[in-house]
Design a protein around this motif. Structure first.
Motif, PDB file in Angstrom:
ATOM      1  N   GLY A 160      99.090  54.542  57.244  1.00  0.00           N
ATOM      2  CA  GLY A 160      98.830  55.564  58.248  1.00  0.00           C
ATOM      3  C   GLY A 160      97.511  56.286  58.082  1.00  0.00           C
ATOM      4  N   MET A 161      96.862  56.124  56.929  1.00  0.00           N
ATOM      5  CA  MET A 161      95.566  56.769  56.688  1.00  0.00           C
ATOM      6  C   MET A 161      94.402  56.041  57.349  1.00  0.00           C
ATOM      7  SD  MET A 161      95.683  57.600  52.625  1.00  0.00           S
ATOM      8  CE  MET A 161      96.894  58.651  51.844  1.00  0.00           C
ATOM      9  N   GLY A 194      89.890  55.190  54.217  1.00  0.00           N
ATOM     10  CA  GLY A 194      91.337  54.984  54.241  1.00  0.00           C
ATOM     11  C   GLY A 194      91.738  53.662  53.629  1.00  0.00           C
ATOM     12  N   LEU A 195      90.975  52.611  53.915  1.00  0.00           N
ATOM     13  CA  LEU A 195      91.262  51.306  53.342  1.00  0.00           C
ATOM     14  C   LEU A 195      91.041  51.297  51.828  1.00  0.00           C
ATOM     15  CD1 LEU A 195      89.738  48.880  56.007  1.00  0.00           C
ATOM     16  CD2 LEU A 195      92.162  49.245  55.496  1.00  0.00           C
ATOM     17  N   VAL A 196      90.044  52.017  51.368  1.00  0.00           N
ATOM     18  CA  VAL A 196      89.796  52.095  49.921  1.00  0.00           C
ATOM     19  C   VAL A 196      90.991  52.729  49.216  1.00  0.00           C
ATOM     20  CG1 VAL A 196      88.361  53.172  48.141  1.00  0.00           C
ATOM     21  CG2 VAL A 196      87.286  52.135  50.145  1.00  0.00           C
ATOM     22  N   ALA A 577      89.624  65.067  54.742  1.00  0.00           N
ATOM     23  CA  ALA A 577      90.432  65.473  53.583  1.00  0.00           C
ATOM     24  C   ALA A 577      91.801  65.974  54.022  1.00  0.00           C
ATOM     25  CB  ALA A 577      89.698  66.551  52.783  1.00  0.00           C
ATOM     26  N   VAL A 578      91.857  66.709  55.132  1.00  0.00           N
ATOM     27  CA  VAL A 578      93.149  67.169  55.662  1.00  0.00           C
ATOM     28  C   VAL A 578      93.983  65.974  56.109  1.00  0.00           C
ATOM     29  CG1 VAL A 578      94.280  68.600  57.397  1.00  0.00           C
ATOM     30  CG2 VAL A 578      92.136  69.361  56.375  1.00  0.00           C
ATOM     31  N   VAL A 579      93.340  65.003  56.777  1.00  0.00           N
ATOM     32  CA  VAL A 579      94.050  63.802  57.228  1.00  0.00           C
ATOM     33  C   VAL A 579      94.684  63.076  56.049  1.00  0.00           C
ATOM     34  CG1 VAL A 579      93.747  61.508  58.237  1.00  0.00           C
ATOM     35  CG2 VAL A 579      92.672  63.478  59.311  1.00  0.00           C
ATOM     36  N   PHE A 580      93.891  62.810  55.019  1.00  0.00           N
ATOM     37  CA  PHE A 580      94.399  62.056  53.876  1.00  0.00           C
ATOM     38  C   PHE A 580      95.441  62.857  53.092  1.00  0.00           C
ATOM     39  CE2 PHE A 580      90.269  59.353  53.514  1.00  0.00           C
ATOM     40  CZ  PHE A 580      90.674  58.643  54.636  1.00  0.00           C
TER      41      PHE A 580
END
Length: 634
Positions: A160-161, A194-196, A577-580
């Motif tokens: 989802g990230m 996000g993939l990392v 940063a909030v998303v992750f």
């Protein structure tokens, strides 16, 4: 501002403790804010320059029409269409076939597939689809489900990230940016970082998490794990009026009248009596679920004659049907028992099996008791126990109101248990490796999903338009009917997101967000932007494991923006940063619904999430702190 802080803290506490239903808490927050700001209005300028209350009821209730909320609900409907048609089942089984039969390669393929799919589909239907697939892998490779179910939930969260529609919290951060006049995200803006993080997380889930997670059996396995000295069987037998067991009492929590047979459960009409059996006294008509070796059961039944017999529809008194546990290795022995020696106790066809089923989020059974839904009448299966978040509930089955994620231990004929695969209100967990038949609308459902993703990713239309049109297409093309579409709407999301948006609006307009950002800056005065970003991220991660990720996404986006402006750092870095952080609900089952969904199938306890989740959080934090400052040039 301080009243707003007080309301937010109270809401967080109620969300975390779950003493009050989430829907009630959310609506209560809206009511408190509306009443307070009606009595104490916040003056501001309207479009024509007139003075107005900028926190009026219209503003606070506007979250119900927020595009992010509508998009999240639309994606739930689209996900329900994918579940109903079995599109991902076919794809998942294709992946498993390509893996040949190697255990860890198959598990990696499932986790990787779940991660990739979660980037374009809501996590809830993804986990619903893959739970039985993970169970099948656990059975095939003789692994406990507790080693695999939590990694499945974590893999979906990591996926989802990667895109804007990967989770509802991503869309809410984007909506919050728009509401405070900041540049919104594009579809793939944070896909690379996000993939990392997802890649590092998958390595951990495959190599480390299974070592940290406990080996734990489910209800069906625990029922057949009784005394040693031969394979254990489950027999469902009924105490007859002439049985020597009538009026016999349990002593010290055990039932000595059964001899070497171990009493596991008593079914008295719709009531399940669970151990310890301190006050139990046998009555005629009681159904006993016992565990013992085949020879022991055969000997006891030979002595009892017609006084002890199973409760089988259409079976004559004295006819006995014993069933091995649901494990595949016992099936041959059950077949051998079809013809017994000349002991006066002939066997008849129609054996029973045990299985576990889960209540999915879209089930019509949610909020109802077993008598209200007519479970036995509709499914021809008997519920022996209910497991909620790995605990076997000790109240009467007739009094338990079912919730999403509840696991039911059911017993029935093999054909009736297999028929549960096609039942939309329960999810069969214990299943064979046979493929589920693909629905005839599968191509339509897949076409709708692909069209929604392409339209949103290319910017052809706004995401809310693509999502809502896709949901309408699911109904218009006959993939779902209206009732099924509305069943996919989660009332917790429907009420929590508007409440979070209302709290976020109050926090921003009253100056609470600016005050919080300045307070954080005071604590890290002189620190570099990368240090502030790192500490801000881990602080939010700790909060998201206690409160809802949706609430955190809305409330802390304005704070992130003010914090970035105050240190002259890129706003996008702090918004990402909030998303992750909102997607790092690994240390507790509270923050993310998929964690609650796997508690039952994985037989987890609350602390198990901390055992496997905290190391993953620390790993994600380390990679984030090293990669993000470089990626955004801090």
């Amino acid at each position: 501002m301080w009243v707003t802080f007080g309301v937010i803290v109270a809401a967080f506490a109620l969300y975390a403790w779950e003493t009050v239903a989430i829907e009630v808490t959310s609506l209560g927050v809206l009511c408190v804010l509306m009443i307070f700001f009606y009595i104490f209005p916040v003056a501001g300028s309207g479009p024509a320059g007139e003075v107005k209350n900028v926190l009026s009821a219209e503003v606070l209730l506007s979250g119900f029409s927020n595009p992010a909320l509508i998009t999240v609900l639309a994606l739930l409907v689209i996900g329900q269409g994918m579940v109903r048609t079995g599109v991902l089942d076919v794809a998942a089984h294709f992946v498993l076939k390509c893996c040949g039969g190697a255990s860890w390669l198959s598990i990696l393929a499932v986790l990787l597939t779940a991660t990739l799919v979660s980037g374009f589909l809501n996590n809830i239907p993804v986990v619903v689809i893959f739970i039985p697939i993970m169970q099948a892998l656990a059975d095939r490779f003789d692994m406990p489900p507790s080693k695999l179910m939590m990694p499945l939930s974590f893999a979906a969260i990591l996926g989802g990230m990667t895109t804007l529609i990967g989770s509802g919290s991503n869309l809410l951060v984007n909506s919050a940016l728009i509401s405070i006049d900041q540049k919104p995200f594009n579809f793939f803006d944070f896909t690379v970082p996000g993939l990392v993080l997802a890649a590092v997380g998958l390595v951990y889930l495959l190599g480390v998490a299974p070592l940290l997670l406990p080996r734990r059996e489910g209800m069906a396995e625990s029922l057949v794990s009784g005394k040693t000295g031969g394979k254990q069987y489950i027999a469902q037998v009924t105490v007859g009026a002439q049985s020597h067991l009538v009026d016999k009492k349990a002593v010290g929590g055990i039932f000595p009248a059964l001899g070497n047979m171990t009493l596991r459960m008593v079914q008295r009409e719709e009531e399940a009596i669970l151990p310890p059996f301190e006050d139990y006294q046998a009555r005629p008509g009681d159904v006993l679920v016992v565990a013992a070796t085949r020879q022991e059961i055969q000997n006891v039944l030979a002595r009892e004659g017609a006084g002890l017999y199973p409760d089988l529809e259409g079976a004559a008194a004295g006819a006995v049907r014993l069933t091995a546990g649901h494990r595949a290795e016992n099936e041959a022995e059950v077949a051998d028992d079809a013809q017994l020696d000349d002991d006066g106790m002939p066997w008849h066809g129609g054996e029973r099996v045990l299985a576990e089923t889960m209540i999915p989020p879209a089930s019509r059974f949610i909020g109802q008791t077993l008598p209200q839904v007519g479970f036995r009448f509709k499914t021809h299966c008997i519920v022996l126990g209910v497991q909620r978040r790995s605990r076997m509930i000790r109240s009467q089955l007739t009094e338990i109101r079912l919730q999403a994620g509840d696991v039911l231990l059911v017993q029935g004929r093999p054909d009736d248990v297999q028929a549960l695969r096609t039942n939309q209100d329960v999810l069969l967990i214990e299943w064979s490796a046979a493929e589920l038949p693909a629905h005839h609308h599968a191509k339509r459902a897949a076409t709708v999903l692909i069209a929604v993703v392409i339209a949103a990713a290319t910017g052809l239309v706004p995401i809310v338009m693509a999502g809502l049109t896709g949901a309408a297409a699911m109904v218009g093309l006959g993939v779902l009917n209206i009732r099924q579409a509305f069943r996919a709407v989660d009332t917790k999301i429907l009420t929590m997101i508007p409440a979070a948006l209302a709290m976020g609006a109050a926090l921003h307009i009253t100056g609470g967000a600016h005050y919080a950002a300045n307070s954080v800056m005071g604590m890290f005065e002189g620190a570099g932007p990368w240090a502030v970003l790192s500490v801000f991220f881990i602080t939010l991660v700790m909060l998201t494991n206690v409160i809802s990720s949706q609430a955190l996404a809305v409330l802390f986006t304005p704070i992130a923006v003010d914090l970035a402006i105050s240190i002259n750092a890129p706003i996008e870095a702090f918004a990402v940063a909030v998303v992750f952080a909102a997607n790092c609900s690994f240390a507790s089952p509270i923050g993310y619904q998929t964690n609650l969904m796997v508690m039952g199938p994985g037989h987890y306890r609350f602390g198990d999430f901390a055992r496997a989740g905290i190391p993953l959080i620390l790993l994600i934090w380390l990679v984030f702190s090293l990669f993000m400052p470089w990626y955004y040039g801090l």
